[in-house]
Write an enzyme that holds these catalytic residues in place. Structure first.
Site, PDB file in Angstrom:
ATOM      1  N   ASP A   1     -63.951 -10.074 -58.900  1.00 48.72           N
ATOM      2  CA  ASP A   1     -62.704  -9.610 -58.209  1.00 48.72           C
ATOM      3  C   ASP A   1     -62.724  -8.076 -58.398  1.00 48.72           C
ATOM      4  O   ASP A   1     -63.503  -7.537 -59.267  1.00 48.72           O
ATOM      5  CB  ASP A   1     -61.328 -10.205 -58.890  1.00 48.72           C
TER       6      ASP A   1
HETATM    7  C1  BGC Z   1     -57.195  -9.153 -55.810  1.00 47.43           C
HETATM    8  C2  BGC Z   1     -58.376 -10.172 -54.944  1.00 47.43           C
HETATM    9  C3  BGC Z   1     -58.504  -9.141 -53.770  1.00 47.43           C
HETATM   10  C4  BGC Z   1     -59.338  -7.930 -54.414  1.00 47.43           C
HETATM   11  C5  BGC Z   1     -59.758  -7.008 -53.087  1.00 47.43           C
HETATM   12  C6  BGC Z   1     -57.861  -8.044 -56.132  1.00 47.43           C
HETATM   13  O1  BGC Z   1     -56.927  -7.368 -56.829  1.00 47.43           O
HETATM   14  O2  BGC Z   1     -57.031 -10.256 -56.924  1.00 47.43           O
HETATM   15  O3  BGC Z   1     -57.742 -11.125 -54.475  1.00 47.43           O
HETATM   16  O4  BGC Z   1     -59.594  -9.788 -52.744  1.00 47.43           O
HETATM   17  O5  BGC Z   1     -58.161  -7.307 -54.945  1.00 47.43           O
HETATM   18  O6  BGC Z   1     -58.459  -6.428 -52.518  1.00 47.43           O
END
Ligand code: BGC
Length: 772
Positions: free
Chosen positions: A228
Site C-alpha cells: 500500500d
Molecule cells: C490506500 C489505498 C490506495 C493507495 C493509493 C492508500 O492510502 O490505502 O487503498 O490504493 O493509497 O492511492
C-alpha cells in the site's frame, strides 16, 4: 523487452525496478528498453492523476465513471453485475493506458465505525469473496490487472499505519483471510496490495507468513505483491518476506538500502531477482494488452452506473399497516415534497484515495422531477456543513411537507464523517437532521426516508416512518437509480450485507475497537457481524440479508443434495405472490448439527437470485462449495470439513428462514497423532485404534455394572458415563481399578496408531492386574 529477466539487469537496476518511479508508475530501464507501467486507484472508478499526485484524493484526476462504491454494489448480491462493472473499469483503465487498477477492497466490516466501510463489501467473507472475485474477473478480462487490497486484517482507519490487528488463527482464517483466499485461488489477481497495519505484531509488508507461506505456498498466488502507498516499514526485511514492489517511490533511499544489503551479504540476491522478475512479468502482461478501441462511451457507462445504483438500493421498510397501502413506489401523479440537501447535492462517494472525478452527476431531485407527472416541491431542510438559519430551513421544509401528499426526506452522513484515514465516532445521524425529520413527520405522516451513507447509521425513527430506503453512496448515477426505485421503474431487490445494529454498544468489536497503544484485540473471535448478534441473541434494527421488494415471495420446500464434486446443491421453489415482477436473493446458511469447535448459530454458505414474474414459481439453485463448510483446525493448521449431518437453512434474511433441510456430508480425514495426554474422546475418534479401545472399554464398564457395583450405579446412563470419561487423558486411565489397559499397553497402542498400524489383539489378551 519480452525476454528480459533479472539476470540481464545490474544490482542497482533491480533495486530500482522493485520500487516506484514516482507516485503511480513503475521504473523504466532505458538501457534494456524496459518501459514503465501505471497503477492507479480504484476501486469503483478510475482515479488517474495527470498533474499533481497524491494518494489521499486531493488533486484532480481525469474524468471517469464513478460506479457505486462497494457498500452499494455488494448489497446487490449480484456477481454478474459486479463482473460487468469490472469490465467497464477495465475498459476505462485501458483507454487511459493504466496497467493495474487498485482494487477491489475486500476487508471485512468488523465495526460499523470504520471510516472506510463504504469501500468494502460486507461483514461476511462469502459475499465479499464472491463480489470481489467477479470484479477481478471483469477487470482482468480486459487485459488490465487488479490489485486485491488491503491484505490483510486492515479493518479500521485509526492508527492504520502502525496498529497491530491481534487475531487468533480461526477468525483470521475463517473471517479475515477467507475472501482473499477465494479471490486469489479463483481469479489470480495480477497483484495483491499488502496493507499498512501489523498482524499479530508483524507489519503486513514484511510478514513472510502472510506474503509467502499463505499467499503463495498455500493459495498458489502467482502475481506480484505491491505495498500500500507508504506501507513499507523496512524494505530490506519486506523484500525477502515477499514484498515485490514498493509504492510510491522512496526517491532511491530504500533502493540504496537493498543494494547495500545484497553487497553486505544480509540479503540474498536471488530474493531480489525473484521480485524483479515479478515486476518484469507485470510489465510484460500489461504490454500484451491490445490498444484500447476508441474513446470512453460516457453514456453507456453512465447507464450501467444507474442500473447498478438501482440494484444496490435496499428497501428497509415499506409499511402498509395503515390500510392505505404501502407508500412506495410513489404514485407519479402525487404531489411530492422532496426535503433534504442531499437530494440536490448528492453524497455519492467517500473521501480518500477512491475519490473519482465523475463524468457526470445525477441528482435525485432532478431525476425525480423527470419521472414525476405531478408537482415535486423542494426544500433543503438543512445545510451540509451545519451552517445557515436552522429554524428557517426547517420551517420551509415543514411547509412543503404539509402542502404535499407525501414527503421524501433525504438524510445522511456528512462527507466529513466518512473517509479513508479516520474512523467515525458514532452511529448517529446529525441531530439537526433527526429534528427536521420529527418536524416533517408531524406535518405529514406520509414520510419516506432516503438515506445517503457509506457506513450504517442508527435508525431511531425506524418504527415511526412508513418507508425507509437505504441508498448508501451510489456513485454518479445514484440520483437516477434512486428515482427509479422510488417510482417503481426498478423493483428493489438489494439486501443488507451488514447488520444495522440498534446501538454501538451491541456491536461485536465494542470495547475492542479501535484499540490502544498500537494494538487492537479481535476479542469477538469468529463472531463477526450477524454471527455475533445471533450468538448473543441480540435484537437488531435490520438483520444481515434483509431487504424488501415491491412484491412478495413465498418459498417452497428445500431439497439439498451432494454433487459428484462433493458440493451441496440446494433447490427451493420461489413463488412471486405479489403483482409485479421481482428478483429475490435467496440465502443459504449451513452448518453441522454437532461440531468439535465453536460455531456461529448461522453462517452464510451460498446465495443465488431468481427473477420471478407475478404468480410464477421458479427454482432458486444455490451451490454451496464443500470448502466453504470447513472450519480452521488449529491442531493441524488447515481447513477441515467435519463429517455428519448439516442443517441447511434457506432464508430471505439471516433472521427470516423460510425452509430447512438436513444433508449428510462426508468429512475430511483428520487423524491426529495420539499421545498419553490425548483424551479418551480423541482415542475413540481415531479411525483404527478407536473402535478397538471402545470395545475394550465397553467390556470393562460392563464388568463395573454388576448388580453390586456402586461405581456404575452412580451413573445415570451410558451417555453420562461417556461424557464424564470423554476428556480423561488416556494415560491417566492406566492402573485405574477395572480399566482394561495398563500403562505399557496404552503406550504401545499409541505407538502403533501413530505409525499407521492396527492394534494387535494379542496385546490385550492379558488384562493388567487390577486393584481389587
Ligand atoms: C490506500 C489505498 C490506495 C493507495 C493509493 C492508500 O492510502 O490505502 O487503498 O490504493 O493509497 O492511492
Amino acid at each position: 523487452m519480452t525476454d528480459i529477466t533479472a539476470s540481464d539487469l545490474t544490482l542497482e537496476e533491480k533495486a530500482s525496478l522493485t520500487s516506484g518511479a514516482d507516485f503511480w508508475t513503475t521504473t523504466a530501464i532505458d538501457r534494456v528498453a524496459l518501459p514503465s507501467v501505471m497503477m492507479t486507484d480504484g476501486p469503483h472508478g478510475l482515479r488517474k492523476q495527470q498533474g499533481a499526485t497524491d494518494h489521499l484524493g486531493l488533486a484532480q484526476s481525469v474524468p471517469a465513471t464513478c460506479f457505486p462504491p462497494a457498500v452499494g454494489l455488494g448489497s446487490s448480491w449480484d456477481a454478474a453485475l459486479a463482473e460487468r462493472i469490472g469490465v467497464a473499469l477495465g475498459v476505462e483503465s485501458a483507454i487511459e493506458d493504466v496497467a493495474v487498477i487498485l482494487g477491489p477492497g475486500v476487508n471485512i466490516k468488523r465495526s460499523p465505525l470504520c471510516g472506510r466501510n463504504f469501500e468494502y463489501v460486507s461483514e461476511d467473507p462469502l459475499v465479499s469473496g464472491v463480489i470481489g472475485a467477479a470484479l477481478v474477473r471483469g477487470i482482468q478480462s480486459q487485459g488490465v490487472g487488479s490489485s486485491l487490497k488491503h491484505f490483510a486484517a486492515n479493518n479500521q482507519e485509526f492508527d492504520r499505519m502502525r496498529a497491530s490487528s491481534d487475531i487468533d488463527p480461526r477468525p483470521l482464517r475463517e473471517i479475515y483471510l477467507r475472501a482473499f483466499q477465494r479471490i486469489v485461488t479463483d481469479e489470480q489477481p495480477w497483484t495483491v496490495m499488502c496493507s499498512y497495519n501489523r498482524i499479530n505484531g508483524v507489519y503486513a509488508s514484511e510478514d513472510p507468513w502472510l506474503l509467502t507461506q499463505v499467499l503463495r505456498d498455500e493459495w498458489g498466488f502467482a502475481g506480484l505483491v505491491v505495498s500500500d502507498w507508504g506501507a513499507v516499514n523496512d524494505r530490506v526485511v519486506g523484500l525477502p518476506a515477499g514484498l515485490d514492489l514498493e509504492m510510491p517511490s522512496s526517491g532511491g533511499r530504500t533502493d540504496a538500502q537493498l543494494v547495500a544489503a545484497v553487497r553486505g551479504g544480509t540479503l540474498p540476491e536471488e530474493k531480489l531477482d525473484l521480485a524483479a522478475d515479478r515486476v518484469l512479468e507485470l510489465v510484460r502482461r500489461a504490454r500484451r494488452r491490445p490498444a484500447a478501441a476508441g474513446p470512453l462511451d460516457v453514456d453507456a457507462h453512465h447507464a450501467l452506473a444507474r442500473e447498478a445504483a438501482a440494484r444496490s438500493i435496499v428497501l428497509l421498510r415499506n409499511d402498509d399497516r395503515s390500510g392505505a397501502g404501502a407508500l412506495l413506489p410513489l404514485d407519479r401523479g402525487a404531489a411530492i415534497a422532496v426535503i433534504g440537501e442531499f437530494a440536490r447535492t448528492p453524497r455519492y462517494q467517500g473521501a480518500g484515495s477512491s475519490l473519482i472525478n465523475p463524468t457526470r452527476l445525477d441528482t435525485a431531485l432532478e431525476e425525480m422531477r423527470l419521472l414525476a407527472d405531478g408537482d415535486v416541491a423542494f426544500a433543503p431542510g438543512f445545510t451540509l456543513d451545519g451552517t445557515g438559519d436552522v429554524e428557517a430551513l426547517r420551517a420551509e421544509a415543514v411547509a412543503a411537507a404539509a402542502a404535499a401528499e407525501v414527503a421524501v426526506v433525504f438524510l445522511g452522513l456528512p462527507a466529513a464523517q466518512e473517509s479513508e484515514g479516520f474512523d467515525r465516532e458514532s452511529l448517529d445521524l446529525p441531530e439537526a437532521q433527526l429534528a427536521l425529520l420529527a418536524a416533517v413527520r408531524e406535518a405529514n405522516p406520509n414520510v419516506v426516508v432516503v438515506l445517503s451513507n457509506g457506513g450504517v447509521v442508527a435508525l431511531p425513527f425506524r418504527d415511526e416512518v412508513p418507508a425507509i430506503v437505504e441508498a448508501w453512496l451510489l456513485g454518479q448515477a445514484g440520483g437516477g437509480g434512486t428515482a427509479d426505485v422510488l417510482f417503481g421503474v426498478v423493483n428493489p431487490s438489494a439486501k443488507l450485507t451488514e447488520t444495522i445494529p440498534l446501538r454501538i454498544e451491541d456491536t461485536p468489536a465494542f470495547g475492542n475497537f479501535p484499540g490502544e497503544f498500537g494494538h487492537v484485540r479481535y476479542g469477538e473471535g469468529i463472531l463477526v457481524g450477524y454471527r455475533w448478534y445471533d450468538a448473543r441473541a441480540l435484537e437488531v434494527a435490520y438483520p444481515f440479508g434483509h431487504g424488501l421488494s415491491y412484491t412478495t415471495f413465498a418459498y417452497g420446500d428445500a431439497v439439498a443434495a451432494v454433487t459428484d464434486a462433493g458440493d451441496v446443491e440446494v433447490r427451493v421453489p420461489v413463488t412471486n405472490t405479489g403483482t409485479v415482477a421481482g428478483r429475490e436473493v435467496v440465502q443459504v446458511y449451513a452448518g453441522p448439527l454437532r461440531s468439535v469447535v465453536q460455531r456461529a448459530p448461522r453462517e452464510l454458505r451460498g446465495f443465488a437470485a431468481v427473477e420471478v414474474a407475478p404468480g410464477q414459481t421458479r427454482d432458486a439453485v444455490v451451490t454451496v462449495r464443500r470448502d466453504d463448510l470447513a472450519y480452521w483446525d488449529v491442531r493441524v493448521d488447515r481447513f477441515v470439513v467435519e463429517g455428519g449431518a448439516y442443517r441447511v437453512e434457506v432464508a430471505a434474511s439471516s433472521r427470516d428462514v423460510r425452509a430447512e433441510t438436513v444433508v449428510e456430508i462426508a468429512g475430511d480425514e483428520l487423524v491426529l497423532p495420539l499421545t498419553m495426554n490425548s483424551s479418551v474422546a480423541d482415542v475413540f475418534a481415531h479411525p483404527v485404534t478407536g473402535p478397538v479401545v471402545q470395545q475394550l472399554m465397553a467390556g470393562a464398564l460392563a464388568g463395573l455394572g454388576g448388580a453390586d457395583s456402586s461405581a456404575a450405579s452412580m451413573l445415570p446412563d451410558d451417555d453420562a458415563l461417556q461424557k464424564m470419561m470423554a476428556s480423561f487423558p488416556i494415560g491417566r486411565l492406566a492402573g485405574f481399578p477395572g480399566m482394561p489397559l495398563g500403562y505399557d499397553q496404552i503406550e504401545e497402542l499409541i505407538r502403533t496408531a501413530n505409525a499407521g498400524g492396527a492394534p494387535d489383539p494379542e496385546l490385550f489378551a492379558a488384562r493388567p492386574a487390577t486393584a481389587s
